[in-house]
Design an enzyme around this catalytic site. Sequence first.
Site, PDB file in Angstrom:
ATOM      1  N   GLU A 134       0.647  -0.722  -0.118  1.00  0.00           N
ATOM      2  CA  GLU A 134       0.155  -0.081  -0.065  1.00  0.00           C
ATOM      3  C   GLU A 134       0.920   1.302   0.171  1.00  0.00           C
ATOM      4  O   GLU A 134       2.054   1.024   0.877  1.00  0.00           O
ATOM      5  CB  GLU A 134      -0.770   0.335   0.866  1.00  0.00           C
ATOM      6  CG  GLU A 134      -2.062   1.190   1.605  1.00  0.00           C
ATOM      7  CD  GLU A 134      -2.372   1.145   2.835  1.00  0.00           C
ATOM      8  OE1 GLU A 134      -3.216   1.824   2.772  1.00  0.00           O
ATOM      9  OE2 GLU A 134      -1.548   0.715   3.120  1.00  0.00           O
ATOM     10  N   LYS A 181      -9.614   1.489  -1.726  1.00  0.00           N
ATOM     11  CA  LYS A 181      -9.799   1.552  -0.070  1.00  0.00           C
ATOM     12  C   LYS A 181     -11.254   2.212   0.215  1.00  0.00           C
ATOM     13  O   LYS A 181     -11.245   2.832   0.221  1.00  0.00           O
ATOM     14  CB  LYS A 181      -8.488   2.331   0.662  1.00  0.00           C
ATOM     15  CG  LYS A 181      -8.037   1.954   1.375  1.00  0.00           C
ATOM     16  CD  LYS A 181      -7.087   2.127   2.191  1.00  0.00           C
ATOM     17  CE  LYS A 181      -7.288   1.756   3.773  1.00  0.00           C
ATOM     18  NZ  LYS A 181      -5.927   2.304   4.721  1.00  0.00           N
ATOM     19  N   CYS A 216      -5.125  -3.244   2.873  1.00  0.00           N
ATOM     20  CA  CYS A 216      -5.159  -3.217   4.837  1.00  0.00           C
ATOM     21  C   CYS A 216      -5.766  -2.603   5.370  1.00  0.00           C
ATOM     22  O   CYS A 216      -5.842  -3.789   6.041  1.00  0.00           O
ATOM     23  CB  CYS A 216      -4.330  -1.599   4.681  1.00  0.00           C
ATOM     24  SG  CYS A 216      -3.349  -1.364   6.158  1.00  0.00           S
TER      25      CYS A 216
END
Length: 308
Positions: A61, A136, A170
């Site tokens: 990321e 995300k 993440c």
Amino acid sequence: MTIPDPDAHKITLKPSQGTVRIAAVQYLLRSIDSWDAFENQVRFVMKAAGDYKPQFVMFPEIFTTQLLSFMDTSDLRRAVRNMNDYTERYLALFSELARQWGVHIIGGSHPTITDGKLLNTAYLFTPEGKHFTQEKIHLTRWEKEKWHGDAGNHLRVFDTPFGRIAILICYDIEFPELARMVCEQGVDIIFVPSCTDDRQGFWRVRYCCHARAIENQVYVAVTGTVGNLTVEGLGLHYGQAAIITPSDFPFARDGIAAEGVANMEQVVIADVDLAKLVNNRVNGTTIPLYDKRVDVYDNDVEVVATQG
């Protein structure tokens, strides 16, 4: 034991695509002075990974924040947005590398401005020169408060010649609903590009990767940034790549096909067998993908008073 009908919960089972090799890059953030220095490091890492002939290579990321080391960061919010100026070069570089090495590359994630919004966007590059995106969904406090970033709203799954995959960036792996949604669409491998600054954050992500692999009987590949930069919020990183399996007899006893040495620059490689997933989902010691009680989950939770 009665084996449940695989169609009962609309889970897609596909014929095995065989053994798949995954390479996860523990990318070292070191100060650089130009785009060319960034490109040289990426090419070096890709050669190290590509020589092992994987089907997938994953970067961490926001590893492109390495570019901030030669940018003006006096206004961090503006600096992160200015990283979008390098998006076309980033896309061109990784499209070239995916074609050159004949692999699918999960190019970590890169801060990208789309329709005026700053999105933490993961990119999937194919050997045919195409690229696809996954934003995300859940932003950390840092991304919201310091970067003033914007959250994505849609999940995607990607059909490849080596299985159906998804990318959860993440923090997103800490929300089991997202993993369940993509796994109900037949995902075989979840890729988790990550960036964590301290050990607590790393273990939150890592433990959740194990949980998602067990709950959904899928492989989960995770990797993170290591090293440091003299940029606010990027002075510390704790990272360790791993290829994670369900915990059952056909797989590694501890649910780890391979893992790196924490906080070192390296590439972690493992082979995973998609046929084992297909078999385990219906013949495993437990079969959580099918045993879930969807008929119960819509019921209200009863609050019971134990005093008074």
